[in-house]
Enzyme design. Structure first.
Site, mmCIF file in Angstrom:
data_model
loop_
_atom_site.group_PDB
_atom_site.id
_atom_site.type_symbol
_atom_site.label_atom_id
_atom_site.label_comp_id
_atom_site.label_asym_id
_atom_site.label_seq_id
_atom_site.Cartn_x
_atom_site.Cartn_y
_atom_site.Cartn_z
ATOM 1 N N HIS A 20 -25.018 102.295 -12.269
ATOM 2 C CA HIS A 20 -26.270 102.853 -12.804
ATOM 3 C C HIS A 20 -26.287 102.712 -14.320
ATOM 4 C CE1 HIS A 20 -29.420 105.854 -13.787
ATOM 5 N NE2 HIS A 20 -29.826 105.718 -12.556
ATOM 6 N N ILE A 45 -26.210 104.239 -17.895
ATOM 7 C CA ILE A 45 -27.081 105.332 -18.316
ATOM 8 C C ILE A 45 -26.903 106.474 -17.309
ATOM 9 C CG2 ILE A 45 -29.009 104.212 -17.120
ATOM 10 C CD1 ILE A 45 -30.900 105.413 -19.097
ATOM 11 N N GLY A 70 -30.686 110.884 -14.296
ATOM 12 C CA GLY A 70 -31.318 112.141 -14.695
ATOM 13 C C GLY A 70 -30.975 113.300 -13.777
ATOM 14 N N VAL A 71 -30.886 113.040 -12.483
ATOM 15 C CA VAL A 71 -30.608 114.129 -11.540
ATOM 16 C C VAL A 71 -29.259 114.783 -11.826
ATOM 17 C CG1 VAL A 71 -32.044 113.343 -9.636
ATOM 18 C CG2 VAL A 71 -29.726 112.487 -9.829
ATOM 19 N N GLU A 100 -27.832 118.753 -12.102
ATOM 20 C CA GLU A 100 -26.599 119.278 -11.512
ATOM 21 C C GLU A 100 -25.713 119.908 -12.585
ATOM 22 O OE1 GLU A 100 -25.644 119.733 -8.437
ATOM 23 O OE2 GLU A 100 -23.574 120.299 -8.885
#
Lengths: 85, 158
Positions: free
Chosen positions: B45, B51, B54-55, B59
């Site tokens: 990723h 990078i 975002g998720v 968390e």
């Protein structure tokens, strides 16, 4: 419908995004959770926040809060009793 | 506070808090996560342009929120129950030291709503409100009668 009860119902509709629902359609004595409006525990916390922000009433005692959440009538009575003068 | 595994049950590769730099129980937590080039999610990723997904910032905030609680979370069943108003304002890269700040907004019936911010060197990368659900035994004080967990939530287990 009393003014306060109407405001309580309006707050419920706005806070929980019950789109398309009007205050008249919420039964005063039907359970808010489970069979009646079908709300869940996430909605309960949303209502706790809504009541605090709209009516300046803090629900700190969870047992009392759960009694208040029985239906619109009990919630309106709870808010009327605890609302700052 | 440096004994992070003593408080959170998460482990590599999913323990996403490195240290807690400020902690006022029930009021505010500031934690840090240093993104190293070796983080497994950077492998794919993306292959040539690592990078942070975002998720994972969400968390990280949820895990930082665990430090608002006094007791260690081992053996407790805690779920993410809702994500509200999540905004991703900037990317995070290997080498970034992320600051995770969380505050509680309200709690009721075993649910805790927190608001959190992920930032890096003063730049805000992500803001979100999260609802965390601590499963209580049925009929325990604090469980809402007749209020079922969101569908699907109950089956997930710890």
């Amino acid at each position: 419908m009393s003014d306060l009860k109407l405001r309580v119902k309006t707050m419920i509709i706005e806070r929980l995004k019950l789109e398309g629902m009007t205050p008249d359609q919420i039964d005063d004595t039907a359970p808010l959770f489970g069979d009646g409006l079908g709300l869940d525990s996430i909605d309960a916390l949303e209502l706790v926040l809504g009541i605090e922000q709209t009516f300046k009433v803090k629900i700190e005692d969870e047992a009392a809060g759960m009694q208040a959440f029985k239906n619109v009538d009990s919630l309106t009575a709870f808010i009327a009793e605890h609302q700052p003068a | 506070m440096s004994d992070i595994p003593g408080h959170l049950p998460h482990r590599f590769p999913f323990l996403l808090v490195d240290r807690v730099v400020a902690r006022e129980i029930g009021v505010r937590v500031v934690a840090e996560k240093l993104l190293t080039a070796g983080e497994p999610y950077f492998l794919g990723h993306f292959e040539d342009r690592p990078i942070l997904p975002g998720v994972l910032m969400i968390e990280m905030l949820a895990q930082a929120g665990g430090f608002l609680e006094t007791e260690p979370l081992h053996g407790q069943a805690i779920f993410l129950a809702q994500i509200l108003d999540a905004r991703f304002k900037g990317p995070a890269f290997p080498g970034d030291r992320l600051v995770l700040e969380v505050r509680p907004e309200a709690s009721f019936g075993g649910l805790l709503r927190i608001e959190g911010t992920v930032s890096c060197e003063g730049r805000i990368l992500c803001t979100a409100k999260l609802m965390l659900k601590k499963m209580l035994p049925p009929n325990a004080p604090g469980s809402v009668p007749g209020a079922p967990a969101r569908q699907g939530l109950a089956e997930k287990g710890p």
